[in-house]
Design a protein around this motif. Structure first.
Motif, PDB file in Angstrom:
ATOM      1  N   ASN A  85      -4.514   3.065  -5.575  1.00 35.14           N
ATOM      2  CA  ASN A  85      -3.177   2.473  -5.612  1.00 35.14           C
ATOM      3  C   ASN A  85      -2.430   2.983  -6.842  1.00 35.14           C
ATOM      4  O   ASN A  85      -2.625   2.489  -7.952  1.00 35.14           O
ATOM      5  CB  ASN A  85      -3.273   0.949  -5.653  1.00 35.14           C
ATOM      6  N   PRO A  86      -1.554   3.986  -6.677  1.00 32.71           N
ATOM      7  CA  PRO A  86      -0.850   4.556  -7.836  1.00 32.71           C
ATOM      8  C   PRO A  86       0.353   3.743  -8.283  1.00 32.71           C
ATOM      9  O   PRO A  86       1.085   4.173  -9.168  1.00 32.71           O
ATOM     10  CB  PRO A  86      -0.401   5.920  -7.302  1.00 32.71           C
ATOM     11  N   TYR A  87       0.542   2.561  -7.697  1.00 36.99           N
ATOM     12  CA  TYR A  87       1.759   1.791  -7.950  1.00 36.99           C
ATOM     13  C   TYR A  87       1.536   0.606  -8.873  1.00 36.99           C
ATOM     14  O   TYR A  87       2.443  -0.188  -9.100  1.00 36.99           O
ATOM     15  CB  TYR A  87       2.350   1.310  -6.621  1.00 36.99           C
ATOM     16  N   ILE A  88       0.313   0.472  -9.425  1.00 39.29           N
ATOM     17  CA  ILE A  88       0.005  -0.651 -10.310  1.00 39.29           C
ATOM     18  C   ILE A  88      -0.550  -0.120 -11.624  1.00 39.29           C
ATOM     19  O   ILE A  88      -0.905   1.055 -11.740  1.00 39.29           O
ATOM     20  CB  ILE A  88      -1.002  -1.633  -9.668  1.00 39.29           C
ATOM     21  N   THR A  89      -0.630  -1.010 -12.618  1.00 35.88           N
ATOM     22  CA  THR A  89      -1.128  -0.617 -13.933  1.00 35.88           C
ATOM     23  C   THR A  89      -2.642  -0.500 -13.956  1.00 35.88           C
ATOM     24  O   THR A  89      -3.205   0.402 -14.569  1.00 35.88           O
ATOM     25  CB  THR A  89      -0.676  -1.643 -14.992  1.00 35.88           C
ATOM     26  N   LYS A  90      -3.321  -1.389 -13.270  1.00 34.23           N
ATOM     27  CA  LYS A  90      -4.772  -1.448 -13.347  1.00 34.23           C
ATOM     28  C   LYS A  90      -5.414  -0.266 -12.625  1.00 34.23           C
ATOM     29  O   LYS A  90      -4.977   0.149 -11.559  1.00 34.23           O
ATOM     30  CB  LYS A  90      -5.276  -2.755 -12.743  1.00 34.23           C
ATOM     31  N   ASP A 115      -4.188  -9.178  -3.093  1.00 34.50           N
ATOM     32  CA  ASP A 115      -3.629  -9.181  -4.439  1.00 34.50           C
ATOM     33  C   ASP A 115      -3.205  -7.755  -4.772  1.00 34.50           C
ATOM     34  O   ASP A 115      -4.046  -6.879  -5.000  1.00 34.50           O
ATOM     35  CB  ASP A 115      -4.674  -9.681  -5.439  1.00 34.50           C
ATOM     36  N   PHE A 116      -1.914  -7.520  -4.811  1.00 37.34           N
ATOM     37  CA  PHE A 116      -1.383  -6.174  -5.020  1.00 37.34           C
ATOM     38  C   PHE A 116      -1.830  -5.590  -6.356  1.00 37.34           C
ATOM     39  O   PHE A 116      -2.065  -4.391  -6.468  1.00 37.34           O
ATOM     40  CB  PHE A 116       0.149  -6.222  -4.952  1.00 37.34           C
ATOM     41  N   THR A 117      -1.978  -6.429  -7.358  1.00 35.10           N
ATOM     42  CA  THR A 117      -2.275  -5.934  -8.708  1.00 35.10           C
ATOM     43  C   THR A 117      -3.736  -5.576  -8.915  1.00 35.10           C
ATOM     44  O   THR A 117      -4.080  -4.944  -9.911  1.00 35.10           O
ATOM     45  CB  THR A 117      -1.893  -6.985  -9.764  1.00 35.10           C
ATOM     46  N   GLU A 118      -4.610  -5.970  -7.988  1.00 32.70           N
ATOM     47  CA  GLU A 118      -6.039  -5.778  -8.184  1.00 32.70           C
ATOM     48  C   GLU A 118      -6.649  -4.716  -7.279  1.00 32.70           C
ATOM     49  O   GLU A 118      -7.845  -4.496  -7.302  1.00 32.70           O
ATOM     50  CB  GLU A 118      -6.784  -7.110  -7.939  1.00 32.70           C
ATOM     51  N   SER A 119      -5.860  -4.071  -6.460  1.00 31.31           N
ATOM     52  CA  SER A 119      -6.423  -3.151  -5.474  1.00 31.31           C
ATOM     53  C   SER A 119      -7.083  -1.957  -6.143  1.00 31.31           C
ATOM     54  O   SER A 119      -6.581  -1.396  -7.109  1.00 31.31           O
ATOM     55  CB  SER A 119      -5.329  -2.671  -4.516  1.00 31.31           C
ATOM     56  N   GLY A 120      -8.253  -1.576  -5.619  1.00 31.93           N
ATOM     57  CA  GLY A 120      -8.992  -0.435  -6.128  1.00 31.93           C
ATOM     58  C   GLY A 120      -9.198   0.572  -5.012  1.00 31.93           C
ATOM     59  O   GLY A 120      -8.260   0.991  -4.344  1.00 31.93           O
ATOM     60  N   THR A 121     -10.456   0.931  -4.762  1.00 35.12           N
ATOM     61  CA  THR A 121     -10.742   1.858  -3.663  1.00 35.12           C
ATOM     62  C   THR A 121     -10.978   1.126  -2.341  1.00 35.12           C
ATOM     63  O   THR A 121     -11.225   1.757  -1.328  1.00 35.12           O
ATOM     64  CB  THR A 121     -11.973   2.713  -3.990  1.00 35.12           C
ATOM     65  N   VAL A 159      -8.717  -0.611  -0.827  1.00 38.70           N
ATOM     66  CA  VAL A 159      -7.486  -0.615  -0.042  1.00 38.70           C
ATOM     67  C   VAL A 159      -6.815   0.751  -0.180  1.00 38.70           C
ATOM     68  O   VAL A 159      -6.544   1.215  -1.286  1.00 38.70           O
ATOM     69  CB  VAL A 159      -6.508  -1.707  -0.528  1.00 38.70           C
ATOM     70  N   VAL A 160      -6.566   1.377   0.965  1.00 40.05           N
ATOM     71  CA  VAL A 160      -5.807   2.634   0.989  1.00 40.05           C
ATOM     72  C   VAL A 160      -4.375   2.286   1.376  1.00 40.05           C
ATOM     73  O   VAL A 160      -4.130   1.808   2.483  1.00 40.05           O
ATOM     74  CB  VAL A 160      -6.387   3.627   2.007  1.00 40.05           C
TER      75      VAL A 160
END
Length: 604
Positions: A73-78, A205-211, A213-214
């Motif tokens: 997810n390139p749209y969040i800080t985390k 949770d949009f801010t916590e997505s890792g691998t 969620v594509v």
């Protein structure tokens, strides 16, 4: 291969040719929009001038990436995300032409319309636009995307959202942004934000997505396979909705774009020489001239290309964190610049083949001029004279260095500046009045061997001044965590700047974002003068005023002595398999996101 440098002057003149504000206005929906004046391409343009609308589809491009990732997810800080994903999977209402300073053409939006003074902008969505799962792109998706990115997304998106008074659907398929500040650029920035599918994130949770969620997007490429730390494979969507959109004709021609990940530069290069990777960029001219004579190059199976561009140099070097008391004093930063003997380091690393970066907007009409500030530049800097550092108004040039390791003239200045800042050498140790040694860490990311080579030479020089510089090497995760939290004394810094700079500079150099975690103001600059120059850029009534504001900011940043500059790259050096091709015409921006892999193709 052709690059038309006379076209640099033409778009720049077009971008700045303002007769009042009227030249930039649209009275009815249009196919494109420019920062100033009209976009260069007509409504019936077939494709971008640097794309081949007849390019064949097929094949693959494989690149070697140093490091790893733990998020898609390139749209969040985390999380750590491959930098390319933001450009490869995210599609926006409009797309940017790399052959003009700042002009946009429709992608998801089939038309754009602005108010008399760009106090609002409307986009009408192309009714054919679809996400990769086949569902339509709706105004609801557009509105949600801006809201979530502006409130929970990466910091790069939040500054824009704060300037939006309202966002609403004004008629079916059309959204209107109304702005709460005077800012000519906002109408264009609205066209460049990625549009995501609201339904995908309803219970996540949009801010916590890792691998796990594509992100579902509407672009030509979709992530089809991946293994963290090893590779990501993106494949061309055969049902992509926008193949006939003029902006997209002749782009995304590969069946697969694959990113292979390696622990450091050595195995990455070995993968290229072995043919496992078929595209690489080389940033070191000495290596370019010595390492690229392996059999595949000699046989012609690998092609070496040197491509010019018309971009500003930007800034690359070691940045000092002014939040750290050690580097809060400009005289200490000046001492570091004098101690960094560029001539010796450049000889060692590149064979003295690459010139030094002189300022942030060097290599362009926007760069600061030599000597004392005059004319409009002097006029707009004058109100801030009391806060400006020495050299800003009267002229500043980097320490010259010399060919000897001792570099006596600059070292004498460095020691004098340290003494002026309260640091003296006692028993071979640089220390303050309380006896505290001057010691700091230079933080580097694992795998950056070239930076490490420069750091080793720099550390030896500082040791001769009684300064202990520890070189800390962190893996990608630790490095990002520390730089996001500004937990460093000095670190590597690379920042590209634009031929049409604007709101992004608040994120790079603005006071408001200086302490925002995950921000890009690594040096921690908090300067009312710098903010005033950015404000002026965005409200400039004339070409001269705009250029003066950028040149003024260039002076503030360069004379601020925040970064120890390295060498510049005014050409791109690319080695690639002979089956990979690009159009002969190279845009003004040259090798930049939006050009590779976008307009390349595979052909036997």
């Amino acid at each position: 291969m052709t690059i038309s440098f006379h076209k640099i002057a033409r778009p720049m003149a077009l971008a700045f040719a303002i007769n009042g504000i009227g030249a930039a206005l649209f009275a009815e929906p249009q196919h494109g929009i420019a920062m100033y004046g009209d976009p260069a391409l007509p409504p019936d343009f077939v494709s971008l001038p640097y794309a081949n609308p007849d390019a064949p589809k097929g094949g693959r491009v494989v690149t070697a990436e140093v490091g790893s990732y733990d998020s898609l997810n390139p749209y969040i800080t985390k999380g750590r995300v491959p930098w390319q994903l933001r450009f490869l999977i995210g599609e926006s209402l409009m797309g940017r032409s790399l052959d003009e300073p700042f002009s946009l053409y429709g992608v998801l939006a089939e038309s754009v319309e602005t108010g008399p003074n760009r106090e609002w902008v409307e986009f009408t969505i192309n009714p054919a636009a679809k996400f990769s799962d086949g569902s339509p792109v709706t105004t609801e998706d557009v509105i949600w995307s801006f809201e979530i990115l502006g409130t929970e997304g990466h910091g790069r998106y939040r500054g824009f959202w704060e300037k939006v008074e309202s966002l609403e659907e004004v008629r079916p398929g059309t959204v209107r942004f109304t702005f709460n500040v005077e800012d000519q650029e906002l109408a264009l920035l609205a066209g460049l934000r990625p549009i995501l599918q609201k339904a995908q994130w309803e219970n996540l949770d949009f801010t916590e997505s890792g691998t796990d969620v594509v992100p579902i997007t509407s672009g030509p490429m979709v992530i089809s396979d991946f293994e963290p730390g090893r590779y990501i494979s993106l494949t061309r969507n055969p049902d992509y909705w926008g193949a006939d959109v003029p902006f997209r004709r002749g782009t995304y021609n590969f069946d697969e774009i694959r990113l292979e990940f390696f622990g450091d530069e050595t195995p990455a290069f070995e993968a290229f020489t072995a043919g496992e990777v078929n595209f690489t960029r080389e940033f070191n001219i000495a290596r370019w001239e010595t390492r690229y004579e392996f059999p595949a190059v000699q046989s012609g199976d690998v092609v070496k290309s040197v491509l010019p561009h018309g971009r500003p140099t930007g800034m690359t070097g070691f940045v000092m964190n002014t939040r750290d008391p050690l580097f809060a004093d400009w005289r200490v930063r000046d001492a570091m610049l004098h101690a960094f003997n560029f001539q010796v380091i450049n000889e060692t690393v590149t064979g003295r083949a690459q010139p030094r970066i002189a300022s942030y907007w060097g290599n362009s009409p926007l760069g600061m001029q030599e000597g004392t500030a005059t004319g409009k530049v002097a006029e707009i800097l004058a109100p801030f004279e009391d806060e400006l550092l020495p050299g800003t108004l009267e002229g500043y040039a980097l320490p010259a260095g010399d060919e000897s390791q001792r570099n006596r003239a600059d070292m004498r200045v460095a020691i004098d500046q340290m003494e002026a800042a309260g640091w003296t050498i006692e028993d071979g140790v640089m220390q303050n009045a309380e006896g505290t040694p001057f010691a700091f860490e230079l933080l580097l990311e694992q795998g950056s061997s070239e930076n490490l080579a420069m750091a080793d030479i720099f550390a030896e020089t500082l040791e001769s001044m009684g300064i202990a510089m520890e070189i800390g090497v962190a893996d990608a995760a630790q490095y990002k965590e520390r730089t996001d939290a500004y937990n460093f004394d000095m670190t590597y810094y690379r920042r590209g700047v634009s031929l049409s700079p604007g709101n992004e500079l608040y994120f790079y150099y603005g006071m408001e974002n200086a302490d925002t975690p995950g921000g890009r103001n690594l040096m921690g600059i908090k300067s009312p003068a710098a903010d005033a120059m950015i404000d002026r850029m965005l409200t400039s009534p004339s070409q001269d005023d705009f250029v003066a504001a950028v040149q003024g900011l260039d002076r503030i940043l360069t004379a601020g002595r925040y970064v120890i500059p390295f060498y510049q790259w005014n050409v791109s050096r690319i080695a690639h398999a002979k089956e990979l091709h690009h159009p002969e015409y190279i845009p003004v921006w040259g090798d930049w996101p939006g050009w590779q892999p976008d307009v390349w193709w595979y052909e036997e």
